[in-house]
Write a protein that holds these residues in place. Sequence first.
Motif, PDB file in Angstrom:
ATOM      1  N   MET A   1       0.849  -1.179   0.000  1.00 44.81           N
ATOM      2  CA  MET A   1       0.000   0.000   0.000  1.00 44.81           C
ATOM      3  C   MET A   1       0.883   1.226   0.000  1.00 44.81           C
ATOM      4  SD  MET A   1      -3.025  -1.123   2.681  1.00 44.81           S
ATOM      5  CE  MET A   1      -4.211   0.094   2.096  1.00 44.81           C
ATOM      6  N   GLY A   2       0.308   2.334  -0.408  1.00 43.11           N
ATOM      7  CA  GLY A   2       1.125   3.532  -0.458  1.00 43.11           C
ATOM      8  C   GLY A   2       0.297   4.789  -0.591  1.00 43.11           C
ATOM      9  N   TRP A   3       1.005   5.889  -0.587  1.00 43.61           N
ATOM     10  CA  TRP A   3       0.393   7.211  -0.731  1.00 43.61           C
ATOM     11  C   TRP A   3       1.051   7.954  -1.888  1.00 43.61           C
ATOM     12  CZ3 TRP A   3      -3.805   8.655   2.066  1.00 43.61           C
ATOM     13  CH2 TRP A   3      -4.092   7.914   3.215  1.00 43.61           C
ATOM     14  N   TYR A   4       0.216   8.597  -2.673  1.00 42.33           N
ATOM     15  CA  TYR A   4       0.653   9.471  -3.742  1.00 42.33           C
ATOM     16  C   TYR A   4       0.007  10.829  -3.495  1.00 42.33           C
ATOM     17  CZ  TYR A   4       2.252   5.363  -6.347  1.00 42.33           C
ATOM     18  OH  TYR A   4       2.904   4.217  -6.745  1.00 42.33           O
TER      19      TYR A   4
ATOM     20  N   ILE B   1       5.187   6.096   7.188  1.00 40.33           N
ATOM     21  CA  ILE B   1       4.089   5.221   6.801  1.00 40.33           C
ATOM     22  C   ILE B   1       4.091   3.995   7.689  1.00 40.33           C
ATOM     23  CG2 ILE B   1       5.426   3.981   5.037  1.00 40.33           C
ATOM     24  CD1 ILE B   1       2.840   3.887   3.333  1.00 40.33           C
ATOM     25  N   SER B   2       2.900   3.516   8.001  1.00 35.33           N
ATOM     26  CA  SER B   2       2.771   2.283   8.774  1.00 35.33           C
ATOM     27  C   SER B   2       1.485   1.590   8.334  1.00 35.33           C
ATOM     28  CB  SER B   2       2.733   2.570  10.274  1.00 35.33           C
ATOM     29  OG  SER B   2       1.637   3.412  10.598  1.00 35.33           O
ATOM     30  N   ARG B   3       1.350   0.323   8.695  1.00 34.41           N
ATOM     31  CA  ARG B   3       0.151  -0.402   8.290  1.00 34.41           C
ATOM     32  C   ARG B   3      -0.266  -1.386   9.356  1.00 34.41           C
ATOM     33  NH1 ARG B   3       1.400  -3.949   2.975  1.00 34.41           N
ATOM     34  NH2 ARG B   3      -0.556  -4.956   3.538  1.00 34.41           N
ATOM     35  N   ASP B   4      -1.556  -1.664   9.368  1.00 32.63           N
ATOM     36  CA  ASP B   4      -2.131  -2.685  10.234  1.00 32.63           C
ATOM     37  C   ASP B   4      -2.708  -3.745   9.305  1.00 32.63           C
ATOM     38  OD1 ASP B   4      -3.818  -4.268  11.826  1.00 32.63           O
ATOM     39  OD2 ASP B   4      -4.282  -2.598  13.157  1.00 32.63           O
TER      40      ASP B   4
ATOM     41  N   ASN C   1      -1.994  -2.404  -3.888  1.00 32.37           N
ATOM     42  CA  ASN C   1      -1.769  -3.469  -4.862  1.00 32.37           C
ATOM     43  C   ASN C   1      -2.176  -4.765  -4.186  1.00 32.37           C
ATOM     44  OD1 ASN C   1       0.107  -5.734  -5.974  1.00 32.37           O
ATOM     45  ND2 ASN C   1       0.071  -4.158  -7.561  1.00 32.37           N
ATOM     46  N   LEU C   2      -3.222  -5.390  -4.689  1.00 31.14           N
ATOM     47  CA  LEU C   2      -3.783  -6.499  -3.943  1.00 31.14           C
ATOM     48  C   LEU C   2      -4.209  -7.660  -4.840  1.00 31.14           C
ATOM     49  CD1 LEU C   2      -7.067  -6.137  -4.438  1.00 31.14           C
ATOM     50  CD2 LEU C   2      -6.737  -4.259  -2.836  1.00 31.14           C
ATOM     51  N   VAL C   3      -4.494  -8.773  -4.192  1.00 26.01           N
ATOM     52  CA  VAL C   3      -4.915 -10.002  -4.873  1.00 26.01           C
ATOM     53  C   VAL C   3      -6.359 -10.290  -4.485  1.00 26.01           C
ATOM     54  CG1 VAL C   3      -4.469 -12.459  -5.167  1.00 26.01           C
ATOM     55  CG2 VAL C   3      -2.565 -10.876  -4.860  1.00 26.01           C
ATOM     56  N   LEU C   4      -7.160 -10.599  -5.489  1.00 24.49           N
ATOM     57  CA  LEU C   4      -8.563 -10.927  -5.255  1.00 24.49           C
ATOM     58  C   LEU C   4      -8.723 -12.439  -5.118  1.00 24.49           C
ATOM     59  CD1 LEU C   4     -10.188  -8.593  -7.939  1.00 24.49           C
ATOM     60  CD2 LEU C   4      -9.725  -8.098  -5.524  1.00 24.49           C
ATOM     61  N   PRO C   5      -9.684 -12.897  -4.328  1.00 23.40           N
ATOM     62  CA  PRO C   5      -9.883 -14.344  -4.167  1.00 23.40           C
ATOM     63  C   PRO C   5     -10.300 -15.051  -5.448  1.00 23.40           C
ATOM     64  CG  PRO C   5     -11.617 -13.097  -3.068  1.00 23.40           C
ATOM     65  CD  PRO C   5     -10.595 -12.114  -3.490  1.00 23.40           C
TER      66      PRO C   5
END
Length: 122
Positions: A34-37, A69-72, A98-102
């Motif tokens: 994940m990120g920020w723009y 930046i941090s993430r949970d 950026n992710l993966v769908l089931p």
Amino acid sequence: QVQLVESGGGLVQAGGSLRLSCAASGSIFSINYMGWYRQAPGKQRELVTTITRDDSTNYADSVKGRFTISRDNAKNTVYLQMNSLKPEDTAVYYCNANLVLPTALRTSYSYWGQGTQVTVSS
């Protein structure tokens, strides 16, 4: 349906701080990074920072030492702590995942939030 919802933007004086949050929801198998723009008026969207699932981070030179930046992972949420803000940090900040769908485990997809305005006054 995947959604990224940002919060935490606003108006702050130079030298102040803000904390942005972005929560990803929907049918998500996993999140790679994940990120920020951000995009200032009249300028192209630029990378601010990213974080991977194992907490590897990357920062633009302009924000190093000021932004964190941090993430949970359990909450599919990413945070951006912005300190020592400058007027040139004024922009719309967008969350990206950026992710993966089931339903498509061999493919990754990029999703964007709607953006949150950050304004730093001098």
